[in-house]
Design an enzyme around this catalytic site. Structure first.
Site, PDB file in Angstrom:
ATOM      1  N   LYS A 140      -1.065  -0.786  -4.216  1.00  0.00           N
ATOM      2  CA  LYS A 140      -2.303  -0.199  -4.058  1.00  0.00           C
ATOM      3  C   LYS A 140      -2.263   1.486  -3.868  1.00  0.00           C
ATOM      4  O   LYS A 140      -1.271   1.883  -2.958  1.00  0.00           O
ATOM      5  CB  LYS A 140      -3.185  -0.830  -3.255  1.00  0.00           C
TER       6      LYS A 140
ATOM      7  N   ASP B 193       0.663  -1.251  -0.008  1.00  0.00           N
ATOM      8  CA  ASP B 193       0.054  -0.010   0.014  1.00  0.00           C
ATOM      9  C   ASP B 193       0.926   1.292  -0.049  1.00  0.00           C
ATOM     10  O   ASP B 193       1.591   1.421   0.976  1.00  0.00           O
ATOM     11  CB  ASP B 193      -0.753  -0.029   1.534  1.00  0.00           C
TER      12      ASP B 193
ATOM     13  N   GLU C 229      -4.652   5.316  -3.251  1.00  0.00           N
ATOM     14  CA  GLU C 229      -5.892   5.599  -3.150  1.00  0.00           C
ATOM     15  C   GLU C 229      -6.408   6.822  -4.055  1.00  0.00           C
ATOM     16  O   GLU C 229      -5.445   7.662  -4.440  1.00  0.00           O
ATOM     17  CB  GLU C 229      -5.964   6.237  -1.624  1.00  0.00           C
TER      18      GLU C 229
ATOM     19  N   GLU D  25     -14.143   1.086  -0.423  1.00  0.00           N
ATOM     20  CA  GLU D  25     -14.233   1.386   1.050  1.00  0.00           C
ATOM     21  C   GLU D  25     -15.158   2.058   1.712  1.00  0.00           C
ATOM     22  O   GLU D  25     -15.410   3.403   0.927  1.00  0.00           O
ATOM     23  CB  GLU D  25     -12.923   1.646   1.593  1.00  0.00           C
TER      24      GLU D  25
HETATM   25  O1  KIV Z   1      -4.588   0.069   4.706  1.00  0.00           O
HETATM   26  C1  KIV Z   1      -5.449  -0.610   4.760  1.00  0.00           C
HETATM   27  O2  KIV Z   1      -5.728  -1.713   5.494  1.00  0.00           O
HETATM   28  C2  KIV Z   1      -6.605  -0.864   3.658  1.00  0.00           C
HETATM   29  C3  KIV Z   1      -7.691  -1.573   3.663  1.00  0.00           C
HETATM   30  C4  KIV Z   1      -8.636  -0.941   4.661  1.00  0.00           C
HETATM   31  C5  KIV Z   1      -8.081  -1.816   2.405  1.00  0.00           C
HETATM   32  O3  KIV Z   1      -6.228   0.173   2.583  1.00  0.00           O
END
Ligand code: KIV
Length: 269
Positions: free
Chosen positions: A113, A83, A115, A181
């Site tokens: 990932k 992330d 956002e 989300e």
């Molecule tokens: O950081 C995280 O845990 C997330 C999930 C909530 C999808 O982005």
């Protein structure tokens, strides 16, 4: 063998639900692979779940990559997604590509990932994918944008147009899946039916292609944090507390260590 992120699309095509969790360390990742997760996200939620921060905004890129590496070692057989934390991709496409590449080259991730689905984010996503790195999108409630939105805002019908536009733009840019989300259930279901790529819901109801939760939350390791969408599957906090209290009690009373826990002279065994 890790078949990569293609398994998600295959599952959507076959109508099979996708199961996933976050993980931040080796042991948890190993258990999650054993339990049959389809993929693991090393979420920036680590800032809150592991470091006790108030928000995800302080998640640090170097730390995220180090934990991604630990998760990769624990779960070599399933896709691991890193992330991208706040501040690691906003400035420019080239900043985004450089930092995304670190998740793969240093962290061993299969994909990243990030956002958001506005024009700027779609440009970042395109640039990262053009460089050969698969990207998972994330729309709806965006924890990295709480300073702009004024808090954690679930998306209801009045946010439908923007939500659908962003998700379609991300799909057109080439993402392999999209996290939804904090989205009202009907909206999430309609969007899932429209999209070719799989949707992974958290707080988005029953009709997404898959689900994800923060592992600490479902194990009862997040204190009083109990959002409506969460189901707590175990109270590991109680088991840990009981073990720690018993240990303290036994050390104080002299019950631990026992003779069998001690090293003795070799001839004495
Ligand atoms: O950081 C995280 O845990 C997330 C999930 C909530 C999808 O982005």
């Amino acid at each position: 063998m890790n078949k990569g992120i293609g398994v998600l699309m295959e599952k959507k095509r076959k109508g099979q639900r996708i199961v996933s969790l976050t993980a931040y360390d080796f042991i948890t990742a190993r258990l999650e692979e054993q339990a049959g997760m389809d993929f693991i996200l090393v979420g920036d939620s680590m800032a809150m779940a592991v470091f006790g921060e108030e928000t995800t905004l302080t998640a640090d890129l170097d730390v995220m990559i180090a934990h991604t590496r630990a998760v990769r070692r624990g779960a070599p057989g399933i896709p691991v997604i890193g992330d991208m934390p706040f501040g690691s991709y906003e400035r420019s496409d080239s900043q985004a590509v450089g930092n995304a590449a670190r998740f793969l080259s240093e962290g061993g991730a299969d994909a990243v990932k990030l956002e958001g689905g506005n024009g700027r984010m779609v440009s970042r996503v395109r640039a990262i994918i053009d460089s050969g790195i698969p990207v998972m999108g994330h729309v709806g409630l965006l924890p990295q944008s709480i300073r702009k939105t004024g808090g954690y805002r679930v998306v209801y019908a009045d946010g439908r147009d923007a939500l659908f536009r962003e998700a379609h733009d991300l799909q057109d840019a080439g993402v392999f899946a999209i996290v939804l989300e904090g989205v009202e259930e009907r909206l999430a279901g309609d969007l899932t039916a429209e999209l070719d790529v799989p949707t992974i819901g958290i707080g988005a109801g029953r009709y997404t292609d898959g689900q994800i939760l923060v592992v600490n939350d479902l194990l009862g390791l997040s204190g009083e944090f109990r959002p409506k969408f969460l189901k707590v599957y175990a109270r590991i906090d109680r088991a840990v507390l009981e073990a720690l209290e018993t240990y303290a009690e036994e050390v104080r009373s002299g019950a631990f260590p026992e003779e069998g826990h001690a090293y003795h002279a070799r001839d004495d065994k």
